[in-house]
Design a protein around this motif. Structure first.
Motif, PDB file in Angstrom:
ATOM      1  N   VAL A 215       0.836  -1.204   0.000  1.00 46.34           N
ATOM      2  CA  VAL A 215       0.000   0.000   0.000  1.00 46.34           C
ATOM      3  C   VAL A 215       0.870   1.253   0.000  1.00 46.34           C
ATOM      4  N   GLY A 216       1.914   1.258   0.855  1.00 44.33           N
ATOM      5  CA  GLY A 216       2.814   2.408   0.896  1.00 44.33           C
ATOM      6  C   GLY A 216       3.531   2.635  -0.413  1.00 44.33           C
ATOM      7  N   SER A 217       3.939   1.545  -1.074  1.00 49.40           N
ATOM      8  CA  SER A 217       4.626   1.683  -2.359  1.00 49.40           C
ATOM      9  C   SER A 217       3.702   2.251  -3.423  1.00 49.40           C
ATOM     10  N   ILE A 218       2.425   1.833  -3.407  1.00 51.33           N
ATOM     11  CA  ILE A 218       1.456   2.378  -4.369  1.00 51.33           C
ATOM     12  C   ILE A 218       1.277   3.880  -4.136  1.00 51.33           C
ATOM     13  N   LEU A 219       1.176   4.265  -2.855  1.00 50.94           N
ATOM     14  CA  LEU A 219       1.072   5.693  -2.540  1.00 50.94           C
ATOM     15  C   LEU A 219       2.335   6.432  -2.993  1.00 50.94           C
ATOM     16  N   GLY A 225       4.431  10.039  -9.465  1.00 51.11           N
ATOM     17  CA  GLY A 225       3.718  10.402 -10.684  1.00 51.11           C
ATOM     18  C   GLY A 225       3.190  11.816 -10.634  1.00 51.11           C
ATOM     19  N   TYR A 226       2.654  12.209  -9.468  1.00 46.26           N
ATOM     20  CA  TYR A 226       2.138  13.569  -9.306  1.00 46.26           C
ATOM     21  C   TYR A 226       3.256  14.602  -9.435  1.00 46.26           C
ATOM     22  N   LEU A 227       4.410  14.320  -8.825  1.00 46.83           N
ATOM     23  CA  LEU A 227       5.533  15.258  -8.920  1.00 46.83           C
ATOM     24  C   LEU A 227       6.034  15.357 -10.361  1.00 46.83           C
ATOM     25  N   GLY A 228       6.062  14.200 -11.059  1.00 45.64           N
ATOM     26  CA  GLY A 228       6.460  14.237 -12.461  1.00 45.64           C
ATOM     27  C   GLY A 228       5.490  15.046 -13.304  1.00 45.64           C
ATOM     28  N   TRP A 229       4.199  14.916 -13.011  1.00 45.37           N
ATOM     29  CA  TRP A 229       3.185  15.688 -13.736  1.00 45.37           C
ATOM     30  C   TRP A 229       3.355  17.177 -13.488  1.00 45.37           C
ATOM     31  N   ARG A 230       3.620  17.552 -12.230  1.00 45.56           N
ATOM     32  CA  ARG A 230       3.823  18.968 -11.912  1.00 45.56           C
ATOM     33  C   ARG A 230       5.057  19.514 -12.621  1.00 45.56           C
ATOM     34  N   ARG A 231       6.097  18.695 -12.676  1.00 42.30           N
ATOM     35  CA  ARG A 231       7.313  19.138 -13.366  1.00 42.30           C
ATOM     36  C   ARG A 231       7.047  19.310 -14.860  1.00 42.30           C
ATOM     37  N   TRP A 232       6.291  18.364 -15.422  1.00 43.72           N
ATOM     38  CA  TRP A 232       5.958  18.457 -16.849  1.00 43.72           C
ATOM     39  C   TRP A 232       5.119  19.696 -17.140  1.00 43.72           C
ATOM     40  N   ARG A 233       4.197  20.036 -16.239  1.00 42.22           N
ATOM     41  CA  ARG A 233       3.355  21.220 -16.401  1.00 42.22           C
ATOM     42  C   ARG A 233       4.065  22.495 -15.965  1.00 42.22           C
ATOM     43  N   LYS A 234       5.306  22.340 -15.456  1.00 46.53           N
ATOM     44  CA  LYS A 234       6.113  23.472 -14.996  1.00 46.53           C
ATOM     45  C   LYS A 234       5.400  24.269 -13.906  1.00 46.53           C
ATOM     46  N   TYR A 342       8.563   9.155   3.159  1.00 46.47           N
ATOM     47  CA  TYR A 342       8.598   7.737   3.541  1.00 46.47           C
ATOM     48  C   TYR A 342       7.875   6.885   2.509  1.00 46.47           C
ATOM     49  N   TRP A 343       6.723   7.345   2.040  1.00 45.40           N
ATOM     50  CA  TRP A 343       5.994   6.575   1.019  1.00 45.40           C
ATOM     51  C   TRP A 343       6.813   6.465  -0.270  1.00 45.40           C
ATOM     52  N   LEU A 346       9.621   3.859  -0.011  1.00 47.72           N
ATOM     53  CA  LEU A 346       9.265   2.435  -0.049  1.00 47.72           C
ATOM     54  C   LEU A 346       9.531   1.802  -1.413  1.00 47.72           C
ATOM     55  N   PRO A 347       8.930   2.285  -2.506  1.00 54.19           N
ATOM     56  CA  PRO A 347       9.215   1.633  -3.789  1.00 54.19           C
ATOM     57  C   PRO A 347      10.656   1.825  -4.240  1.00 54.19           C
ATOM     58  N   VAL A 348      11.238   2.981  -3.947  1.00 45.44           N
ATOM     59  CA  VAL A 348      12.607   3.257  -4.410  1.00 45.44           C
ATOM     60  C   VAL A 348      13.612   2.358  -3.703  1.00 45.44           C
ATOM     61  N   VAL A 349      13.553   2.298  -2.376  1.00 43.58           N
ATOM     62  CA  VAL A 349      14.553   1.536  -1.622  1.00 43.58           C
ATOM     63  C   VAL A 349      14.293   0.032  -1.739  1.00 43.58           C
TER      64      VAL A 349
END
Length: 480
Positions: A215-219, A225-234, A342-343, A346-349
């Motif tokens: 669950v934590g990894s999905i979050l 994904g949200y941070l990537g979207w914000r970066r893409w939208r500048k 922390y969330w 989880l997927p990164v580490v």
């Protein structure tokens, strides 16, 4: 671009001591190559929890194929563990405990329950041959051989041997065979109730062990994904900015290498404290696991206090510091940074750790605290371990590695370069080759969170949550 600084006697002394500290740290890291990881033990404990579920499968009239699959998977994992330990022993990998013969005892029980008594007896005979001197495992192997040979041979001390040397599913299966041969119906009924309780506990433990990280990894992936979207939208995001650094590289080297490595880790923990304890006649080897856990907390706290005191004394001449140094700002969004970080961790580490296992193949050592926690059944010991890992370590290490080192490095490196280098030194300071890659990933995330939040409370929270999650996992796996 690096700035050149004049060389004087003080600088020459500091850099000479720094070179010595690097050599000593490198030697410890190289020696960790000859130490086994704790990861394989964690995997076996998860397999043991899966074996506990066989009791529920039998009650729920689960297909026989499911039972055979579980047994076959466990047998394969334990056989790989035995082969790995045999390879480690043949190649000179240091194993300080009776791990090989213990793994052979457990593998034999799986083989016997799976209906292959001759293979089980051969495995237990190997356990007798590979046991260390003064080990109780040969006596336990002899008891197990007697239970499954044809005709059976029951030794008078069979039950106490099984209870003392086997744990969990392996103990209950062996006791079940003993009680059947002794025709002790009351003992069998009591054992079934115990197996039922253990099965439900194992089910809950497996759900927590696998469900919460999932669950934590999905979050975490959602946040990425949200941070990537914000970066893409500048869209605006807290920028990566460096710090105004009023000291030179000599100060940084002095604190991190002679200060932290030579004075803190080696001078205090390996020389001064053992000498003082020996002088007063205190033998720390006689402490129980709770005493060892408290001793680790005391040693760590003394080392942290010494190094932070040295840091404060060294920076005294530069006061007042710029306002963005060592910030602990309670009224801010630091809990969101810490929990969100922390969330993401989880997927990164976890992904980095999977890659790491392929690289090191069971070698490279591990933090000795992990094995102590895994083998500990003491609640007080687990409490002291938690205080050390989830409170003391985040407070000290975040001030030193993020608050001082990362911020100082921004004088000579771009911010991302400072994050990466401080993360690498953070990983190397744990002195286990097998932990460098996942701890480097964690260190970079801690640095990213600190640099964007500009508040040490955020990486402290992330660090504390990560270590708490690790300890909870070990606690679930350590249950008998």
């Amino acid at each position: 671009m690096l700035q050149r600084e004049p060389m004087g006697i003080r600088r020459l002394l500091v850099w000479s001591l720094s070179l010595l500290a690097c050599l000593l740290m490198g030697n410890v890291l190289l020696n960790s190559w000859q130490q086994p990881q704790v990861q394989s033990q964690l995997e076996l404990r998860q397999n043991e929890l899966s074996l506990q579920l066989l009791q529920l499968q039998d009650q729920w009239a689960s297909a026989d194929g499911d039972r055979q699959t579980t047994l076959a998977t466990a047998e394969r994992s334990f056989r790989q563990r035995v082969e790995q330990l045999q390879t480690n022993s043949a190649s000179g990998l240091l194993v300080q405990t009776d791990q090989l013969s213990q793994a052979q005892l457990e593998l034999g029980v799986i083989e016997a329950v799976n209906g292959n008594a001759p293979a089980a007896i051969a495995t237990w005979e190997n356990a007798i041959a590979t046991a260390l001197p003064n080990s109780p495992n040969p006596q336990t192997a002899t008891v197990l051989i007697g239970l499954w040979q044809d005709p059976p041979r029951l030794l008078p001390d069979a039950e106490p041997q099984l209870r003392s040397q086997l744990r969990g599913w392996f103990q209950t299966q062996s006791l079940e065979q003993l009680y059947r041969l002794q025709q002790r119906s009351d003992a069998l009924a009591s054992l079934v109730k115990r197996q039922n309780r253990a099965a439900w506990q194992a089910l809950i433990a497996l759900l927590l062990l696998n469900g919460l990280p999932l669950v934590g990894s999905i979050l975490g992936l959602g946040i990425l994904g949200y941070l990537g979207w914000r970066r893409w939208r500048k869209q605006p995001f807290p920028p990566l900015q460096g710090w105004t650094v009023p000291w030179d590289s000599t100060v940084v080297a002095w604190i991190m290498l002679p200060g932290f490595i030579l004075i803190g880790q080696i001078g205090l923990n390996q020389l001064l404290l053992p000498t003082l304890l020996a002088a007063v006649g205190f033998d720390s080897s006689r402490l129980d696991v709770s005493g060892q856990a408290f001793s680790i907390l005391v040693r760590y706290s003394l080392m942290a206090g010494l190094v932070l005191g040295l840091l404060a004394w060294t920076l005294q001449r530069y006061r007042p510091l710029p306002p963005d140094w060592f910030v602990l700002r309670w009224r801010s969004r630091w809990p969101l940074w810490g929990i969100g970080g922390y969330w993401v961790a989880l997927p990164v580490v976890i992904g980095t750790s999977l890659l790491n296992q392929l690289i090191w193949q069971g070698r490279g050592g591990s933090n000795p605290l992990l094995e102590l926690v895994l083998d500990s059944g003491s609640r007080s010991a687990l409490f002291w371990f938690w205080v050390t890992a989830a409170i003391a370590a985040p407070l000290f290490e975040e001030v030193l590695f993020r608050g001082f080192l990362l911020a100082s490095l921004t004088r000579w490196l771009p911010v991302r370069g400072a994050i990466a280098l401080s993360g690498l030194l953070f990983a190397l300071a744990h002195l286990s080759l097998s932990e460098v890659l996942p701890l480097f990933a964690l260190g970079c995330l801690l640095g990213e969170v600190y640099t964007r939040s500009r508040n040490l409370l955020a990486p402290m929270l992330l660090h504390g949550l990560w270590n708490s999650g690790t300890l909870i996992s070990l606690l679930l796996l350590s249950q008998p």
